[in-house]
Write an enzyme that holds these catalytic residues in place. Structure first.
Site, short mmCIF file in Angstrom:
data_model
loop_
_atom_site.label_atom_id
_atom_site.label_comp_id
_atom_site.label_asym_id
_atom_site.label_seq_id
_atom_site.Cartn_x
_atom_site.Cartn_y
_atom_site.Cartn_z
N ASP A 6 -29.99 -3.01 36.96
CA ASP A 6 -29.15 -2.97 35.88
C ASP A 6 -29.44 -1.86 34.90
OD1 ASP A 6 -31.64 -3.94 34.81
OD2 ASP A 6 -30.74 -6.06 34.68
N SER A 7 -29.08 -1.97 33.92
CA SER A 7 -29.19 -0.90 32.96
C SER A 7 -30.41 -1.32 31.71
CB SER A 7 -27.88 -0.51 32.15
OG SER A 7 -27.45 -1.64 31.21
N GLY A 8 -30.71 -2.54 31.62
CA GLY A 8 -31.41 -3.10 30.83
C GLY A 8 -30.68 -3.60 29.52
N GLY A 9 -29.48 -3.15 29.52
CA GLY A 9 -28.58 -3.78 28.30
C GLY A 9 -28.58 -5.41 28.03
N ASP A 23 -24.45 -0.88 28.42
CA ASP A 23 -23.39 -1.71 27.75
C ASP A 23 -24.12 -2.72 26.49
OD1 ASP A 23 -24.57 -3.31 29.47
OD2 ASP A 23 -22.96 -4.62 29.93
N GLN A 47 -16.37 -4.82 29.48
CA GLN A 47 -16.56 -5.78 28.64
C GLN A 47 -15.28 -6.48 27.83
OE1 GLN A 47 -19.54 -7.44 27.85
NE2 GLN A 47 -21.02 -6.16 28.81
N GLY A 67 -20.83 -9.20 30.71
CA GLY A 67 -20.64 -10.12 29.55
C GLY A 67 -19.97 -11.68 29.66
N ASP A 83 -25.04 -10.98 41.82
CA ASP A 83 -26.38 -11.30 41.64
C ASP A 83 -26.50 -12.49 40.57
OD1 ASP A 83 -25.83 -9.59 38.95
OD2 ASP A 83 -27.88 -10.45 38.77
N CYS A 127 -29.67 -26.19 57.97
CA CYS A 127 -30.18 -24.85 57.56
C CYS A 127 -31.17 -24.73 58.79
CB CYS A 127 -30.56 -24.89 56.29
SG CYS A 127 -31.49 -23.70 55.82
N CYS A 166 -33.54 -22.19 58.43
CA CYS A 166 -34.66 -21.30 57.69
C CYS A 166 -36.00 -21.79 57.96
CB CYS A 166 -34.46 -21.23 56.32
SG CYS A 166 -35.15 -22.65 54.95
N CYS A 200 -36.76 -25.38 56.39
CA CYS A 200 -36.02 -26.34 56.89
C CYS A 200 -36.58 -26.63 58.54
CB CYS A 200 -34.82 -26.32 57.27
SG CYS A 200 -33.88 -26.51 55.22
N HIS A 218 -35.76 -20.96 51.09
CA HIS A 218 -34.60 -21.86 51.43
C HIS A 218 -33.32 -21.59 50.72
CE1 HIS A 218 -31.94 -24.97 52.52
NE2 HIS A 218 -31.61 -25.31 51.29
#
Lengths: 376, 376
Positions: free
Chosen positions: A95-98, A149, A194, A221, A271, A309, A311, A314, A340
């Protein structure tokens, strides 16, 4: 660094706007729709890389703000870039840090020039502007970088949202211009739409960014306090404004339900800290709903977290044991829980891709309408 | 549960008293000399079982005191015993809880009947006596249980040490009698020699325990504040008093140097929190000496923690990255550091066994005399 960054739509679901796609990056191909685990400070919290690889995670997210402050982007550059620093062979989006600066509201001031902010670590003064966040992300070696942004708070008056969106658009242009100087087609810079919860502002934002010809576009946003339905409305009206042949990324969203609904609208990338943060707090996603592992009901429950599951958590550990690890504050509680939850998310995305491919993705929406999506 | 508990001496080193042996337990054979990672609360802290297995750990330690308080031995019994609870297929040795009660000095009172103590978790009143600690360890399903002992503080006046040792001896007999009631030859109860730093008390303690015919014997009450040389003296004078054909376990010791010296004296088994606790504090054992990973000198050090180590941490991550994880407080810092330190200890023990087998174990002592043992 070989190959050009690119994206292909491979198949469109027949009943929804969901699409199956493939991102091509210098660090491998990434099937979409994809969920990107968040690796804030150069590590997906409590999740060993070996296990991420075993789950076939192909792309993770890094946070520019955190890495800039510690250990510093110049240091990471000297150490060979973020991939090498954290020994991650897959793709990395930063990400840009914004957004992080936005989150520390009392510590920052924003102007046309950029954002002045104080480090949450030591209070030191720092400054981000479009050129700077591009410089940082180039130093990190991100496969996908994001423009700076201004993330509008919710609620925002129309005039404020408009001014903020317009400044974001000007910053986006500056970012793009700075990005083009590096002349590296193996990496990509994404724009960010935005405009708060105002459809016409979203439209103007999207149009101005489409004009700047970004190879991918994000919807930013959202998930900043607005009601869920409003978020869905905004995603639904924004997605069609983005180019069909380029990836669409809904930032910071969300629950399993959110992902299904947004995929149905045509979103390709996600994300969210939810699976990792919840894991550390003992909140587990399962095919039978969420589990708060500290609950006394699990004290002698010998079953796995999720019977559906496969994993490692589990396969090996009972709910009773995981509850015990949580209550005793063991590091392994965070580790096994995170494994998990990430597994749950990645597995769900894999099943979603499969269902788009086979044209039955629409089936995911029915139980969701009935509030049963977590039982998928 | 198959087979009888047993021990064989397979080879004696030609120049020292070191011996190569094999413990036979219901959960597999364990080559000795062995270091047992400490799994206090039903988990080796920050160390996934899969990784312990990959390092070929065959035996770990569990703490009776902690497991009794949380989640409770009866609960563990209902859940199928400690092995099943934590999904550990190898052997488990449990201490008796005596040492932990001893450590919380302000919370306990000791009499011939046993030890009254308050839980460090909730202040609740609890009582351990010989019968109780056997009952608890039987509920846990320990492969090797330990008698309840009174761990004498250092320094202790002779008369106090004597009284304490004598009480421990009486408790040992009660433990043995209680243990025999379960009639299970696949598990073993070890005695514990006490007697502080007084050789004649150690001798009397050892003799009384040998008479009780324990299948293994521990040396307790050391590493509690006495000078190193005194500890070595006591080990050296105590070991010959223990039966040659039974395993000898030095409790709570210690550094790599301590292990080499005690092996040379004929000790077969060790446990210590040092590798795991140090790992969490960023103190790493390497073939080139100890490393405090937070030091600025490692900020841009791209080398592995230990160039002579093949653990996953050393194969994948640089000192610079491990420093970063430590400074950011990531769970993964504890995880990767613990993996390395346990790997270092188990690898050292493997090399020690090999050198005994090939009759060159004496070579380990030379650099140690020069204070260079950590460079082995």
């Amino acid at each position: 660094m070989t190959g050009r960054f690119g994206f292909e739509v491979l198949h469109k679901d027949s009943r929804t706007n969901a699409r199956l796609g493939m991102l091509h990056t210098a660090h491998g191909d990434v099937p979409t729709p994809v969920f990107m685990p968040v690796g804030t400070a150069g590590a997906v919290k409590a999740m060993p890389n070996d296990w991420l690889e075993a789950l076939e995670a192909r792309i993770i997210l890094g946070n520019t703000y955190h890495l800039y402050l510690r250990p510093g982007h110049e240091r990471i550059k000297r150490l060979g870039g973020l991939h090498r620093f954290m020994d991650w062979q897959g793709a990395i989006l930063t990400d840009s840090g914004g957004y992080q600066v936005f989150s520390h509201r009392e510590l920052r001031s924003i102007s046309e020039d950029g954002v002045q902010f104080r480090s949450h670590l030591d209070g030191s003064k720092n400054f981000f502007n479009p050129e700077k966040v591009i410089e940082i992300q180039c130093a990190l070696g991100s496969d996908i970088a994001m423009v700076l942004d201004d993330c509008t708070a919710y609620p925002a008056a129309y005039a404020d949202a408009e001014a903020s969106m317009e400044m974001s658009a000007r910053w986006a242009r500056k970012c793009r211009d700075q990005w083009r100087k590096q002349d590296d087609e193996s990496r990509a810079l994404f724009g960010i739409v935005q405009g708060s919860v105002y459809p016409d502002l979203r439209k103007r934002s999207a149009e101005s960014l489409v004009e700047l010809d970004f190879p991918g576009m994000a919807i930013g946003g959202l998930s900043v306090g607005e009601p869920k339905d409003l978020m869905y409305e905004i995603v639904e009206c924004t997605v069609p404004l983005l180019r069909w042949d380029r990836p669409r990324y809904l930032m910071g969203v969300g629950t399993p339900q959110d992902l299904v609904r947004a995929v149905a609208m045509g979103v390709d990338m996600f994300d969210c800290v939810l699976p990792t943060r919840n894991a550390r707090n003992g909140c587990l996603f399962t095919s039978e709903g969420r589990i708060l592992i500290k609950n006394a009901i699990y004290a002698e429950d010998q079953g796995p977290l999720d019977p559906n599951c496969s994993c490692l958590t589990c396969r090996r550990y009972s709910r009773a044991y995981l509850r015990h690890l949580f209550l005793t504050g063991e590091h392994l509680s965070a580790v096994y829980n995170t494994l998990h939850n990430i597994s749950f998310y990645l597995d769900m995305m894999r099943k979603i891709r499969e269902s788009i491919q086979l044209d039955f993705f629409g089936n995911w929406l029915e139980p969701m309408e009935k509030g049963e999506i977590e039982s998928r």
